[in-house]
Design an enzyme around this catalytic site. Structure first.
Site, PDB file in Angstrom:
ATOM      1  NE  ARG A 240      19.022  47.162  27.497  1.00 46.08           N
ATOM      2  CZ  ARG A 240      19.688  45.989  27.418  1.00 46.08           C
ATOM      3  NH1 ARG A 240      19.993  45.317  28.523  1.00 46.08           N
ATOM      4  NH2 ARG A 240      20.043  45.508  26.241  1.00 46.08           N
ATOM      5  CD  GLU A 269      24.037  49.852  31.540  1.00 46.06           C
ATOM      6  OE1 GLU A 269      23.455  49.568  32.597  1.00 46.06           O
ATOM      7  OE2 GLU A 269      24.396  49.015  30.698  1.00 46.06           O
ATOM      8  CG  HIS A 287      24.882  45.775  31.373  1.00 46.01           C
ATOM      9  ND1 HIS A 287      24.117  46.699  30.699  1.00 46.01           N
ATOM     10  CD2 HIS A 287      24.462  44.560  30.927  1.00 46.01           C
ATOM     11  CE1 HIS A 287      23.278  46.055  29.881  1.00 46.01           C
ATOM     12  NE2 HIS A 287      23.480  44.761  30.010  1.00 46.01           N
TER      13      HIS A 287
HETATM   14  C1  DGY Z   1      21.576  42.143  26.192  1.00 53.45           C
HETATM   15  O1  DGY Z   1      21.836  41.154  25.482  1.00 53.45           O
HETATM   16  O2  DGY Z   1      20.709  42.970  25.893  1.00 53.45           O
HETATM   17  C2  DGY Z   1      22.363  42.285  27.438  1.00 53.45           C
HETATM   18  O3  DGY Z   1      21.964  43.358  28.184  1.00 53.45           O
HETATM   19  C3  DGY Z   1      23.842  42.350  27.089  1.00 53.45           C
HETATM   20  O4  DGY Z   1      24.577  42.119  28.239  1.00 53.45           O
END
Ligand code: DGY
Length: 321
Positions: A240, A269, A287
């Site tokens: 993250r 983002e 992402h």
């Molecule tokens: C998640 O599954 O949390 C990922 O970041 C999605 O791409």
């Protein structure tokens, strides 16, 4: 059928997933994939029994408090659940589920892509080629670095961290990790535990983040922790964006204390700190850690299974609260 549960699906999902959702539920789909704000969600959730949301929809305490009483479950199409106020959901008796298994391999693959791209200076070489600056093969000049024989420091040896470790071992890397408690050996698969982040960072020239975003981890990559890394280290983040203090990472990349970074996630983002774009040693992706058709379908089926189990009175396979 009148007695099918009604599920609001806040984003467009792969066709096979939407077909299954429509078979099992009165699925309120978002055919044109418009971004739904809190008011849109509240309006569309009236009379719904459950929500299937993505990480692009923030369910904060205020929104959860206003959800209609009919909503009993929120199934997020993601492993991460930092976009949901879990305490507020618990307080209202709303079950929250996620999709931790489906995302593992694609995210681990993307992590290796970023480790390799950062170590081999992929962005700089792409620019050289695309800007017509490639003159001839050269034995010296811009050189990357091997990852084989290096230590990889993994922050958070969960499902994704372990999948990264397995891949990195195949590239000849030695695996170290930090987590609050050491994992039992069959799970650690020989990875070396460090009791503190400072220990781990001091030992590892390549570091990859695989912990969730929590009040404890937000901003963990700052000037202090970057200072623990050996000079010329590489940082990769597919977890993250808010784990990182952008000002501090950008400063470390700009002055060369850090050799390179590979980033798939950004604080705030889809907005992100545009100074990253000026850094040749930052390899950036928008992402896309889970963005393969197979993975996006698996995530959808797991999110659907969570709903199906819940409405059938069974424990959902991947329950958070
Ligand atoms: C998640 O599954 O949390 C990922 O970041 C999605 O791409």
């Amino acid at each position: 059928m009148a007695d099918k549960p009604t599920v609001l699906v806040t984003r467009k999902l792969p066709d096979a997933v939407e077909e299954r959702l429509s078979r099992l539920f009165e699925a309120r789909l978002n055919a044109d994939d418009r971004q739904m704000g809190p008011d849109d969600i509240l309006a569309a959730a009236q009379g719904a029994d459950g929500l299937l949301i993505c990480l692009t929809e923030r369910l904060d305490g205020d929104l959860i408090a206003k959800l209609p009483a009919s909503v009993r479950i929120v199934s997020t199409y993601s492993v991460g659940f930092n976009h949901i106020d879990l305490a507020a959901a618990r307080g209202r008796g709303i079950v929250v589920t996620h999709t931790p298994e489906a995302v593992t391999d694609a995210t681990a693959d993307a992590t290796m892509l970023l480790i390799l791209a950062a170590a081999r200076r992929a962005h700089e070489f792409q620019l050289m080629l695309r800007e017509g600056r490639w003159r001839r093969w050269s034995a010296v000049g811009t050189l990357g670095t091997d990852i084989g024989g290096k230590r990889l420091g993994i922050v958070g040896l969960g499902r994704i961290g372990r999948a990264v470790a397995r891949r990195a071992r195949a590239f000849g890397m030695e695996i170290h990790y930090h987590s609050r408690t050491p994992l039992p050996e069959p799970m650690a698969e020989g990875a070396i535990h460090h009791p503190t982040l400072a220990n781990l960072f001091a030992a590892c020239p390549v570091v990859s983040l695989h912990c969730p975003s929590t009040p404890e981890t937000r901003g963990m990559i700052d000037a202090t922790s970057l200072g623990w890394l050996p000079p010329g280290a590489i940082l990769v983040n597919t977890a993250r964006g808010d784990l990182v203090v952008d000002d501090d990472l950008i400063a470390a990349l700009a002055d060369g204390r850090l050799a390179a970074a590979g980033l798939d996630v950004f604080d705030g983002e889809p907005e992100f700190d545009k100074r990253y774009l000026d850094l040749p040693n930052a390899y950036l992706l928008p992402h896309i850690g889970t963005s393969t058709i197979e993975t996006r379908e698996r995530m959808g089926f797991d999110a659907t299974n969570n709903l199906e189990s819940f409405f059938a009175g069974r424990e959902p396979p991947f329950r958070v609260v």
